[in-house]
Motif scaffolding. Structure first.
Motif, PDB file in Angstrom:
ATOM      1  N   LEU A  92    -106.162 -10.282 -83.995  1.00 16.09           N
ATOM      2  CA  LEU A  92    -106.604 -10.123 -82.968  1.00 16.09           C
ATOM      3  C   LEU A  92    -107.940  -9.258 -82.741  1.00 16.09           C
ATOM      4  O   LEU A  92    -108.734  -9.556 -81.955  1.00 16.09           O
ATOM      5  N   VAL A  93    -108.052  -8.240 -83.427  1.00 12.38           N
ATOM      6  CA  VAL A  93    -109.067  -7.448 -83.559  1.00 12.38           C
ATOM      7  C   VAL A  93    -110.318  -8.498 -84.040  1.00 12.38           C
ATOM      8  O   VAL A  93    -111.558  -8.196 -83.184  1.00 12.38           O
ATOM      9  N   SER A  94    -110.273  -9.033 -85.115  1.00  9.62           N
ATOM     10  CA  SER A  94    -111.326  -9.760 -85.325  1.00  9.62           C
ATOM     11  C   SER A  94    -111.969 -10.911 -84.537  1.00  9.62           C
ATOM     12  O   SER A  94    -112.735 -11.096 -84.336  1.00  9.62           O
ATOM     13  N   THR A  95    -110.903 -11.412 -83.860  1.00  8.98           N
ATOM     14  CA  THR A  95    -111.171 -12.302 -82.700  1.00  8.98           C
ATOM     15  C   THR A  95    -111.907 -11.715 -81.663  1.00  8.98           C
ATOM     16  O   THR A  95    -112.857 -12.014 -80.977  1.00  8.98           O
ATOM     17  N   ILE A  96    -111.477 -10.450 -81.206  1.00 16.98           N
ATOM     18  CA  ILE A  96    -112.402  -9.572 -80.201  1.00 16.98           C
ATOM     19  C   ILE A  96    -113.529  -9.446 -80.478  1.00 16.98           C
ATOM     20  O   ILE A  96    -114.429  -9.493 -79.607  1.00 16.98           O
ATOM     21  N   VAL A  97    -113.950  -9.117 -81.756  1.00 15.08           N
ATOM     22  CA  VAL A  97    -115.226  -8.944 -82.206  1.00 15.08           C
ATOM     23  C   VAL A  97    -115.885 -10.046 -82.182  1.00 15.08           C
ATOM     24  O   VAL A  97    -117.168 -10.068 -81.466  1.00 15.08           O
ATOM     25  N   ALA A  98    -115.408 -11.427 -82.383  1.00 11.08           N
ATOM     26  CA  ALA A  98    -116.163 -12.621 -82.606  1.00 11.08           C
ATOM     27  C   ALA A  98    -116.348 -12.686 -80.958  1.00 11.08           C
ATOM     28  O   ALA A  98    -117.475 -13.368 -80.529  1.00 11.08           O
ATOM     29  N   LEU A  99    -115.400 -12.704 -80.135  1.00  8.38           N
ATOM     30  CA  LEU A  99    -115.724 -12.956 -78.642  1.00  8.38           C
ATOM     31  C   LEU A  99    -116.794 -11.920 -78.044  1.00  8.38           C
ATOM     32  O   LEU A  99    -117.685 -12.391 -77.106  1.00  8.38           O
ATOM     33  N   ARG A 100    -116.890 -10.814 -78.669  1.00 14.18           N
ATOM     34  CA  ARG A 100    -117.962 -10.054 -78.087  1.00 14.18           C
ATOM     35  C   ARG A 100    -119.315 -10.353 -78.578  1.00 14.18           C
ATOM     36  O   ARG A 100    -120.383 -10.380 -77.528  1.00 14.18           O
ATOM     37  N   LYS A 101    -119.444 -10.895 -79.544  1.00 13.28           N
ATOM     38  CA  LYS A 101    -120.601 -11.360 -80.121  1.00 13.28           C
ATOM     39  C   LYS A 101    -121.158 -12.657 -79.293  1.00 13.28           C
ATOM     40  O   LYS A 101    -122.235 -13.078 -78.899  1.00 13.28           O
ATOM     41  N   ILE A 102    -120.127 -13.588 -78.853  1.00 12.49           N
ATOM     42  CA  ILE A 102    -120.229 -14.637 -78.046  1.00 12.49           C
ATOM     43  C   ILE A 102    -120.694 -14.446 -76.763  1.00 12.49           C
ATOM     44  O   ILE A 102    -121.789 -14.650 -76.223  1.00 12.49           O
ATOM     45  N   THR A 103    -120.091 -13.324 -76.135  1.00 16.93           N
ATOM     46  CA  THR A 103    -120.708 -12.586 -74.827  1.00 16.93           C
ATOM     47  C   THR A 103    -122.006 -12.104 -74.754  1.00 16.93           C
ATOM     48  O   THR A 103    -122.810 -12.595 -73.888  1.00 16.93           O
ATOM     49  N   SER A 104    -122.483 -11.490 -76.001  1.00 18.11           N
ATOM     50  CA  SER A 104    -123.697 -11.101 -75.882  1.00 18.11           C
ATOM     51  C   SER A 104    -124.674 -11.954 -75.986  1.00 18.11           C
ATOM     52  O   SER A 104    -125.918 -12.265 -75.419  1.00 18.11           O
TER      53      SER A 104
ATOM     54  N   LEU B 112    -103.299 -17.342 -85.697  1.00 19.24           N
ATOM     55  CA  LEU B 112    -104.145 -16.299 -85.298  1.00 19.24           C
ATOM     56  C   LEU B 112    -105.351 -16.585 -86.320  1.00 19.24           C
ATOM     57  O   LEU B 112    -106.448 -16.562 -85.852  1.00 19.24           O
ATOM     58  N   ARG B 113    -105.046 -17.272 -87.480  1.00 10.54           N
ATOM     59  CA  ARG B 113    -106.235 -17.324 -88.264  1.00 10.54           C
ATOM     60  C   ARG B 113    -107.124 -18.531 -87.662  1.00 10.54           C
ATOM     61  O   ARG B 113    -108.258 -18.608 -87.562  1.00 10.54           O
ATOM     62  N   GLY B 114    -106.359 -19.600 -87.133  1.00 11.73           N
ATOM     63  CA  GLY B 114    -107.142 -20.672 -86.519  1.00 11.73           C
ATOM     64  C   GLY B 114    -108.012 -20.275 -85.338  1.00 11.73           C
ATOM     65  O   GLY B 114    -109.089 -20.719 -85.063  1.00 11.73           O
ATOM     66  N   VAL B 115    -107.363 -19.306 -84.425  1.00 12.69           N
ATOM     67  CA  VAL B 115    -107.997 -18.783 -83.258  1.00 12.69           C
ATOM     68  C   VAL B 115    -109.250 -17.995 -83.855  1.00 12.69           C
ATOM     69  O   VAL B 115    -110.266 -18.284 -83.209  1.00 12.69           O
TER      70      VAL B 115
ATOM     71  N   ALA C 233     -99.094  -5.979 -88.322  1.00 16.34           N
ATOM     72  CA  ALA C 233    -100.310  -5.861 -89.079  1.00 16.34           C
ATOM     73  C   ALA C 233    -101.077  -6.937 -88.933  1.00 16.34           C
ATOM     74  O   ALA C 233    -102.425  -7.063 -88.875  1.00 16.34           O
ATOM     75  N   ALA C 234    -100.715  -8.227 -89.102  1.00 12.77           N
ATOM     76  CA  ALA C 234    -101.221  -9.576 -89.285  1.00 12.77           C
ATOM     77  C   ALA C 234    -101.911  -9.870 -87.810  1.00 12.77           C
ATOM     78  O   ALA C 234    -102.952 -10.016 -87.534  1.00 12.77           O
TER      79      ALA C 234
END
Lengths: 88, 211
Positions: free
Chosen positions: B23-35, A23-26, B17-18
């Protein structure tokens, strides 16, 4: 009982690190794209601003047409005034 | 509940939890990319819209310029001849004669005559003679040899009171012929001082001439 402890150890020592690593890689890949997209967006905006002078091409087109017309007039006059080349 | 079960529940909770955190961090980054991609797409659309008429306009400009080149090349070859035309082109733009004229492909094989050099020498000669040579002002090797704008004023300084007209009493032209008042024999006078012959009837004496 021993098998349960072995299962716990596998969860904590093997599964959890692997999940975190993947997950950290993604996440790192996704965050690395953000600045690149920002740079592309800035370049596109600047490129669009650079093309604001494109309508001046219409003026250039008109001027070139007028200039060629004047050159054609002068050329026609020179053709009448000057004698043609005669081979010796 | 056995201790092993508690540890398992804790392990599962840690894994969940991990997963949630990353996944939430990835979603935030993808939203920035979309914008950011939305902004980039808007800029690219503007570029496409603004550059749409460029090809048509540039093609028209090129067509006009092609017609001008054809006209000028044709006129130059017609009036100066192909060889001198290449010489003129090479004289104006050194090395351009090798490329030849566009509408005469074989013209690149012609050795350009040194028309530019001949004209340069002639122009400099005229400038040194003091003639009108406005091109001397554009001498590439130094200042102009003379001031082309006020060149004619230099001659006027020779006559500060104005250029004089012809004299009121010009000497009379000699009268020639068998009836002329002053006769001379070329066979006698060649190589010797002129012999004064006696005055004949009707001739003016030196005294009367001087008065």
């Amino acid at each position: 009982m021993i098998l349960e402890w072995i299962g716990d150890a596998i969860l904590l020592l093997v599964v959890l690190p692997i999940v975190i690593y993947l997950l950290r890689g993604v996440l790192s890949a996704a965050t690395s794209i953000v600045p690149s997209v920002g740079a592309i967006s800035g370049a596109a905006t600047q490129g669009s601003a650079d093309l604001d002078a494109v309508p001046l091409l219409l003026t250039t087109q008109e001027r070139v047409s007028q200039t060629i017309g004047v050159v054609a007039d002068y050329g026609g006059s020179l053709d009448v005034i000057l004698d043609d080349h005669q081979e010796a | 509940m056995p201790a092993a079960g508690v540890v398992m529940i804790v392990a599962v909770l840690l894994i969940v939890a991990a997963v949630v955190y990353f996944l939430v961090s990835t979603i935030v980054a993808l939203r920035k990319i979309t914008s950011g991609l939305d902004d980039a797409i808007a800029g690219v659309v503007q570029i496409i819209e603004k550059s749409a008429p460029v090809k048509e306009v540039v093609d028209d400009i090129n067509a006009n310029l092609d017609a001008g080149v054809d006209l000028l090349e044709g006129l130059l070859v017609k009036k100066a001849g192909l060889r001198d035309a290449i010489g003129l082109v090479d004289g104006l733009y050194p090395g351009a004669g090798a490329a030849g004229l566009r509408n005469v492909p074989e013209s690149g094989q012609i050795k350009p005559p040194r028309i530019g050099g001949v004209y340069t020498r002639g122009t400099l000669t005229l400038a040194r003679l003091g003639r009108e040579a406005p091109i001397a002002a554009a001498s590439p090797n130094g200042p102009a040899l003379r001031n082309p704008a006020y060149g004619s004023g230099a001659a006027g300084t020779l006559y500060p009171l104005g250029r004089p007209a012809h004299s009121d009493s010009l000497p009379r032209s000699p009268v020639i012929g068998s009836d002329s008042p002053v006769q001379y024999d070329p066979e006698v006078e060649v190589g010797a001082p002129r012999k004064r012959l006696p005055a004949t009837a009707g001739a003016l004496s030196p005294e009367s001439e001087g008065s």
